[in-house]
Scaffold this motif. Structure first.
Motif, short mmCIF file in Angstrom:
data_model
loop_
_atom_site.label_atom_id
_atom_site.label_comp_id
_atom_site.label_asym_id
_atom_site.label_seq_id
_atom_site.Cartn_x
_atom_site.Cartn_y
_atom_site.Cartn_z
N ALA A 74 25.96 -94.63 25.92
CA ALA A 74 25.48 -93.95 27.12
C ALA A 74 26.14 -92.58 27.27
N THR A 75 27.43 -92.50 26.98
CA THR A 75 28.12 -91.21 27.02
C THR A 75 27.51 -90.24 26.01
N ALA A 77 24.40 -90.33 24.89
CA ALA A 77 23.07 -89.95 25.36
C ALA A 77 23.13 -88.91 26.47
N ILE A 78 24.17 -88.97 27.30
CA ILE A 78 24.31 -88.00 28.39
C ILE A 78 24.75 -86.64 27.88
N CYS A 79 25.64 -86.61 26.89
CA CYS A 79 26.26 -85.35 26.46
C CYS A 79 25.59 -84.69 25.27
N THR A 82 23.45 -81.52 25.86
CA THR A 82 24.25 -80.33 26.17
C THR A 82 24.75 -79.66 24.89
N TRP A 254 32.68 -78.82 24.89
CA TRP A 254 31.85 -80.02 24.92
C TRP A 254 32.69 -81.28 24.73
N PHE A 258 32.72 -84.39 27.14
CA PHE A 258 32.47 -85.74 26.64
C PHE A 258 33.56 -86.70 27.13
N VAL A 261 33.11 -87.33 30.99
CA VAL A 261 31.96 -88.21 31.25
C VAL A 261 32.28 -89.63 30.81
N LEU A 265 32.40 -92.86 33.24
CA LEU A 265 31.45 -93.96 33.00
C LEU A 265 32.19 -95.26 32.76
N THR A 268 33.01 -96.65 36.00
CA THR A 268 31.82 -97.19 36.66
C THR A 268 31.44 -98.55 36.09
#
Length: 302
Positions: A74-75, A77-79, A82, A254, A258, A261, A265, A268
């Motif tokens: 997931a990290t 996919a989010i970053c 960018t 970046w 990373f 994030v 996460l 979370t």
């Protein structure tokens, strides 16, 4: 070695690192390579996640085995968008497949290194079952594994930079202007005034006898004749591939992004370990942050 599959892809990454970078540079068979790295990363992270959750219960071990691979993917996919857009803005010529493969190399190294530490983590779980110590130990293991993986990422980006993929495509240089040929030495005056052949084949006598040309004086300390007519050579310029493009600087930014994030996460998606004084739960309420919890745990140990 080039056709290694499954978990053996890590052996190829470690033994044939330059071959991996060359395959990414050539954009050759990258979907297969990325799929192999994805499978190996998920399996390795699932095993390590099961070790983390086994501190609490079997049910927590099963959920952590699923949540730890989810955390990293997931990290990513989010970053990843960018990173790709950073490269596009500054003229890099990386495709999305090349960017994904490059980051997956780092993720695979991280996951496999964490799996290598799993027996050590399990050893301390059995011999010293202290929750605070066990949590800090595994956070340190994951941080060390991530640093090594990111080192592979920066190394791969440097190779791509050497191949010119991180810089805009340079315009083809204009054809150099024709350089006039060096002037030929002036013919001696005697040759210029040599008698010419008449139309009837008889040679015409010169009207005036030419004066004998003076013998050249030997001057070894002077430059040879015609040297001034030679064009000057330009000093060799530094290849563009050796210059540090903005994409390399943005890569380090970046990496920090990373990390932030990923840690947020992870906070979370907690629990991964499972506090021994709390019942099993799939998720906790979002309060506080990852860094405050780490400092609190260190204070408890001190």
């Amino acid at each position: 070695m080039a056709n290694a599959s499954g978990l053996l892809v890590i052996e190829r990454i470690l033994r044939d690192r330059q071959g991996i970078w060359q395959q990414i540079v050539e954009d050759r068979d990258l979907p297969r390579l990325t799929g192999q790295m994805l499978v190996s990363s998920v399996v390795a992270l699932a095993v390590y996640g099961a070790v983390l959750g086994s501190f609490h219960s079997v049910l927590m071990a099963l959920t952590s085995a699923g949540k730890l691979p989810l955390l990293f993917l997931a990290t990513l996919a989010i970053c990843l968008p960018t990173l790709y857009l950073f490269n596009l803005v500054f003229g890099a010529r990386l495709s999305i497949r090349q960017s994904l493969s490059l980051v997956m190399v780092a993720l695979t190294v991280t996951a496999m290194l964490a799996l290598a530490f799993a027996p050590i983590s399990l050893f301390f779980l059995i011999t010293a079952p202290d929750y605070a110590f066990f949590k800090l130990l595994n956070v340190a293991i994951l941080a060390l594994s991530a640093l090594v993986g990111l080192r592979f990422l920066t190394g791969g980006m440097q190779v791509l930079n050497q191949h010119g993929l991180l810089a805009p495509k340079a315009a083809e240089p204009a054809a150099p202007a024709a350089v006039p040929a060096a002037a030929e030495p002036v013919k001696p005056l005697v040759a210029a005034l040599a008698p010419a052949e008449s139309t009837n084949g008889a040679a015409a006598a010169p009207a005036t006898a030419p004066a004998a040309a003076p013998a050249p004086v030997s001057q070894p300390h002077l430059l040879p004749p015609g040297y001034a007519h030679q064009p000057l050579r330009q000093a060799p310029q530094r290849p563009a591939g050796q210059q540090t493009p903005p994409s390399m600087t943005l890569l380090y930014i970046w990496i920090l992004l990373f990390g932030f994030v990923g840690t947020q996460l992870a906070w979370t998606l907690r629990p991964f370990f499972g506090s021994p004084d709390k019942p099993f739960s799939l998720y906790r309420d979002i309060d506080g942050n990852f860094y405050a919890e780490i400092f609190r745990t260190i204070a408890d140990l001190v």
